[in-house]
Design a protein around this motif. Structure first.
Motif, mmCIF file in Angstrom:
data_model
loop_
_atom_site.group_PDB
_atom_site.id
_atom_site.type_symbol
_atom_site.label_atom_id
_atom_site.label_comp_id
_atom_site.label_asym_id
_atom_site.label_seq_id
_atom_site.Cartn_x
_atom_site.Cartn_y
_atom_site.Cartn_z
ATOM 1 N N VAL A 49 1.119 -1.223 0.309
ATOM 2 C CA VAL A 49 -0.372 -0.325 -0.050
ATOM 3 C C VAL A 49 1.105 1.726 0.321
ATOM 4 N N GLY A 50 1.842 1.339 0.851
ATOM 5 C CA GLY A 50 2.991 2.136 0.864
ATOM 6 C C GLY A 50 3.616 2.269 -0.326
ATOM 7 N N HIS A 51 3.646 1.401 -1.608
ATOM 8 C CA HIS A 51 4.635 1.285 -2.778
ATOM 9 C C HIS A 51 3.288 2.138 -3.341
ATOM 10 N N CYS A 52 2.127 1.314 -3.602
ATOM 11 C CA CYS A 52 1.127 2.256 -4.133
ATOM 12 C C CYS A 52 0.810 4.303 -4.097
ATOM 13 N N VAL A 53 1.223 3.763 -2.802
ATOM 14 C CA VAL A 53 0.840 5.592 -2.645
ATOM 15 C C VAL A 53 1.932 6.443 -3.283
ATOM 16 N N GLY A 54 3.173 5.854 -2.983
ATOM 17 C CA GLY A 54 4.809 6.576 -2.868
ATOM 18 C C GLY A 54 4.926 6.397 -4.551
ATOM 19 N N VAL A 55 4.247 5.712 -5.229
ATOM 20 C CA VAL A 55 4.474 5.413 -6.849
ATOM 21 C C VAL A 55 3.370 6.664 -7.532
ATOM 22 N N LEU A 56 2.099 7.103 -6.387
ATOM 23 C CA LEU A 56 1.009 7.531 -7.803
ATOM 24 C C LEU A 56 1.990 9.109 -7.521
ATOM 25 N N GLN A 57 2.151 9.733 -5.777
ATOM 26 C CA GLN A 57 2.823 11.071 -5.195
ATOM 27 C C GLN A 57 3.788 11.083 -6.469
ATOM 28 N N ALA A 58 4.913 10.356 -6.265
ATOM 29 C CA ALA A 58 6.082 10.304 -6.626
ATOM 30 C C ALA A 58 6.195 10.589 -8.374
ATOM 31 N N THR A 59 5.115 10.124 -9.398
ATOM 32 C CA THR A 59 4.746 10.194 -10.150
ATOM 33 C C THR A 59 4.060 12.001 -10.102
ATOM 34 N N MET A 60 2.784 12.385 -9.798
ATOM 35 C CA MET A 60 2.343 13.271 -9.889
ATOM 36 C C MET A 60 3.275 14.198 -9.480
ATOM 37 N N ASP A 61 4.429 14.402 -9.125
ATOM 38 C CA ASP A 61 5.182 15.339 -8.559
ATOM 39 C C ASP A 61 6.114 15.606 -9.104
ATOM 40 N N GLU A 80 -7.988 22.489 -8.844
ATOM 41 C CA GLU A 80 -7.214 23.166 -8.354
ATOM 42 C C GLU A 80 -7.349 22.136 -6.434
ATOM 43 N N GLY A 81 -5.812 22.555 -5.833
ATOM 44 C CA GLY A 81 -6.431 21.997 -4.820
ATOM 45 C C GLY A 81 -5.680 20.999 -4.725
ATOM 46 N N GLY A 82 -5.668 19.762 -5.610
ATOM 47 C CA GLY A 82 -4.975 18.112 -5.278
ATOM 48 C C GLY A 82 -6.470 17.109 -5.626
ATOM 49 N N ILE A 83 -5.944 16.251 -5.269
ATOM 50 C CA ILE A 83 -7.065 15.667 -5.267
ATOM 51 C C ILE A 83 -6.717 14.543 -3.906
ATOM 52 N N PRO A 84 -7.215 13.751 -3.202
ATOM 53 C CA PRO A 84 -7.372 13.281 -1.956
ATOM 54 C C PRO A 84 -6.843 11.668 -2.846
ATOM 55 N N MET A 85 -5.787 11.098 -1.716
ATOM 56 C CA MET A 85 -4.964 9.853 -2.437
ATOM 57 C C MET A 85 -6.027 8.804 -2.790
ATOM 58 N N ILE A 86 -7.084 8.477 -2.024
ATOM 59 C CA ILE A 86 -7.979 7.098 -2.025
ATOM 60 C C ILE A 86 -8.672 7.518 -3.380
ATOM 61 N N GLN A 87 -8.949 8.409 -4.190
ATOM 62 C CA GLN A 87 -9.451 9.101 -5.221
ATOM 63 C C GLN A 87 -8.356 8.985 -6.387
#
Length: 122
Positions: A49-61, A80-87
């Motif tokens: 789960v941490g890997h999923c979150v990391g990949v999503l956040q790192a890719t967006m960043d 504007e303001g981004g989207i929640p991680m679950i979304q």
């Protein structure tokens, strides 16, 4: 122009450098587990789960970085303001399930494709 080419080359290298290790098959399972755990269930694989979150956040960043510092056009235009991680996880899981023929591709490439489809720039 050189900055744009260098930034695009770096993004391409990032996407293909981990292709053999990180594909859509693994990401699909990890992000499904993430959705379940954020919805109240117990995560089957907390590290995944941490890997999923990391990949999503790192890719967006990384997309933001290449736009801001590299001068490249925006590929993804989230609200504007981004989207929640679950979304984000739901978008990725939906895209991966809709395109099982692409699961062998690099996870970052798949994330960019899913986000571009969900949040196209005008």
């Amino acid at each position: 122009m050189r900055k744009s080419i260098a930034a695009a080359s770096a993004l391409f290298a990032l996407c293909v450098s981990t292709g053999a290790l990180a594909d859509g098959n693994k990401l699909l399972l990890e992000c499904q587990d993430g959705i379940n755990s954020m919805s109240g269930a117990v995560a089957q694989n907390g590290v995944g789960v941490g890997h999923c979150v990391g990949v999503l956040q790192a890719t967006m960043d990384t997309l933001d970085l290449f736009h801001e510092a590299g001068g490249l056009p925006r590929l993804v235009c989230v609200p504007e303001g981004g989207i929640p991680m679950i979304q984000s996880m739901r978008i990725i899981v939906q895209s991966l399930q809709a395109h099982p023929e692409s699961l062998h591709l690099n996870e970052s490439v798949l994330v960019v494709a899913a986000l571009k489809n969900a949040f196209p720039c005008q």
